[in-house]
Scaffold this motif. Sequence first.
Motif, PDB file in Angstrom:
ATOM      1  N   SER A  36      40.871  46.293  27.182  1.00 17.74           N
ATOM      2  CA  SER A  36      40.331  45.877  28.470  1.00 17.74           C
ATOM      3  C   SER A  36      39.126  44.946  28.321  1.00 17.74           C
ATOM      4  N   SER A  37      39.125  43.864  29.120  1.00 19.01           N
ATOM      5  CA  SER A  37      37.973  42.972  29.265  1.00 19.01           C
ATOM      6  C   SER A  37      37.782  42.726  30.750  1.00 19.01           C
ATOM      7  N   SER A  38      36.549  42.822  31.242  1.00 21.26           N
ATOM      8  CA  SER A  38      36.327  42.631  32.667  1.00 21.26           C
ATOM      9  C   SER A  38      35.079  41.808  32.921  1.00 21.26           C
ATOM     10  N   PHE A  39      35.076  41.159  34.069  1.00 21.71           N
ATOM     11  CA  PHE A  39      33.957  40.323  34.473  1.00 21.71           C
ATOM     12  C   PHE A  39      33.914  40.323  35.988  1.00 21.71           C
ATOM     13  N   VAL A  40      32.756  40.650  36.573  1.00 21.23           N
ATOM     14  CA  VAL A  40      32.655  40.700  38.033  1.00 21.23           C
ATOM     15  C   VAL A  40      31.227  40.405  38.464  1.00 21.23           C
ATOM     16  N   SER A  41      31.084  39.755  39.614  1.00 27.76           N
ATOM     17  CA  SER A  41      29.790  39.515  40.228  1.00 27.76           C
ATOM     18  C   SER A  41      29.778  40.108  41.622  1.00 27.76           C
ATOM     19  N   GLN A  42      28.655  40.702  42.009  1.00 28.09           N
ATOM     20  CA  GLN A  42      28.515  41.236  43.356  1.00 28.09           C
ATOM     21  C   GLN A  42      28.132  40.156  44.364  1.00 28.09           C
ATOM     22  N   THR A  43      27.770  38.974  43.896  1.00 29.73           N
ATOM     23  CA  THR A  43      27.238  37.954  44.809  1.00 29.73           C
ATOM     24  C   THR A  43      27.873  36.583  44.677  1.00 29.73           C
ATOM     25  N   ALA A  44      28.552  36.299  43.563  1.00 30.41           N
ATOM     26  CA  ALA A  44      29.105  34.963  43.331  1.00 30.41           C
ATOM     27  C   ALA A  44      30.616  34.964  43.524  1.00 30.41           C
ATOM     28  N   THR A  81      28.179  41.151  35.582  1.00 36.20           N
ATOM     29  CA  THR A  81      28.441  42.211  34.618  1.00 36.20           C
ATOM     30  C   THR A  81      29.507  41.782  33.625  1.00 36.20           C
ATOM     31  N   PRO A  82      29.135  41.101  32.529  1.00 34.58           N
ATOM     32  CA  PRO A  82      30.136  40.779  31.511  1.00 34.58           C
ATOM     33  C   PRO A  82      30.367  41.972  30.597  1.00 34.58           C
ATOM     34  N   LYS A  83      31.564  42.107  30.064  1.00 27.96           N
ATOM     35  CA  LYS A  83      31.867  43.172  29.116  1.00 27.96           C
ATOM     36  C   LYS A  83      32.560  42.602  27.899  1.00 27.96           C
ATOM     37  N   LEU A  84      32.775  43.420  26.912  1.00 28.85           N
ATOM     38  CA  LEU A  84      33.323  42.967  25.649  1.00 28.85           C
ATOM     39  C   LEU A  84      34.671  42.281  25.827  1.00 28.85           C
ATOM     40  N   GLY A 169      35.890  38.136  40.363  1.00 29.80           N
ATOM     41  CA  GLY A 169      36.012  38.507  38.964  1.00 29.80           C
ATOM     42  C   GLY A 169      37.422  38.966  38.657  1.00 29.80           C
ATOM     43  N   PHE A 170      37.588  39.609  37.514  1.00 31.64           N
ATOM     44  CA  PHE A 170      38.908  40.098  37.112  1.00 31.64           C
ATOM     45  C   PHE A 170      38.745  41.171  36.046  1.00 31.64           C
ATOM     46  N   GLN A 171      39.836  41.880  35.792  1.00 35.62           N
ATOM     47  CA  GLN A 171      39.949  42.753  34.626  1.00 35.62           C
ATOM     48  C   GLN A 171      41.277  42.446  33.964  1.00 35.62           C
ATOM     49  N   ALA A 172      41.258  42.225  32.659  1.00 30.14           N
ATOM     50  CA  ALA A 172      42.463  41.888  31.909  1.00 30.14           C
ATOM     51  C   ALA A 172      42.563  42.788  30.686  1.00 30.14           C
ATOM     52  N   TRP A 173      43.793  43.147  30.357  1.00 29.76           N
ATOM     53  CA  TRP A 173      44.066  43.939  29.159  1.00 29.76           C
ATOM     54  C   TRP A 173      44.767  43.022  28.168  1.00 29.76           C
TER      55      TRP A 173
END
Length: 249
Positions: A36-44, A81-84, A169-173
Amino acid sequence: MLPALPLLWLLVTYLARVQATVVATASIGNQSAGKSSSFVSQTAYATLFGVRWDGDKVRGIGLKLSDGTHSGKMPPIAPCTPKLGLRRRSNALLLVEVGDYGNNNYALTQFSFLPGETLVNAYLRDSGYGYRSLRQVQFTTSKGRSFFAGPSGFDNEVSLNVNGSFIAGFQAWVNNDNFINAFLFMVNVPAPPPAPQPVPWFETEIIGNQGAAKTQVQFASNTSAARYFAVRWDGDKVRGMFLTFFCPF
């Protein structure tokens, strides 16, 4: 001085902070087959969305956001919120990518959003390749434009509840072989409309013969407008009427 386009995006971003919530859509594919890799913004919001694909599957996903939070060239309105698993490029508005998005040997389909452009509908589809993998991404927008990426044919489809939303944003596996096994969008959902305010009603002019009527029925609300109105009629006259309101009395 900032050019007009970034200023407009900042205005849209500010308004959304007050009246929107970020939620995950339904997903497609096999999450257990990838990392899993995810990236999301609460404002953009997304200014560019891209899909890299080949004859079997989606190989990678790319996304640019409206405030350039991670580019180092504009101060963040609020932290994203970037993640690995994500890679970043040094564009003025940062491109976040997962999977094999940067591989120029495969087809690339991109979509640039206009300021204020929202989703109307969206579909994610998969196939059996690689123990199920993302195969197609499709959506239409409030500006009457459409996006489609991926090879033809699919096995499963999910229709996303995104009407009026921005991509946030999105979440991808991501499979070990660097393609997308599963995927979902993160979208900024507008707040529900405010409750109706009381509005006094008044009578219009009357037509017909009141004296010939057997009964008189009065049906009115001080708090809601009509939601549905129907008339039953034949070749000579109106035989009946039906009315419902948006809100109860």
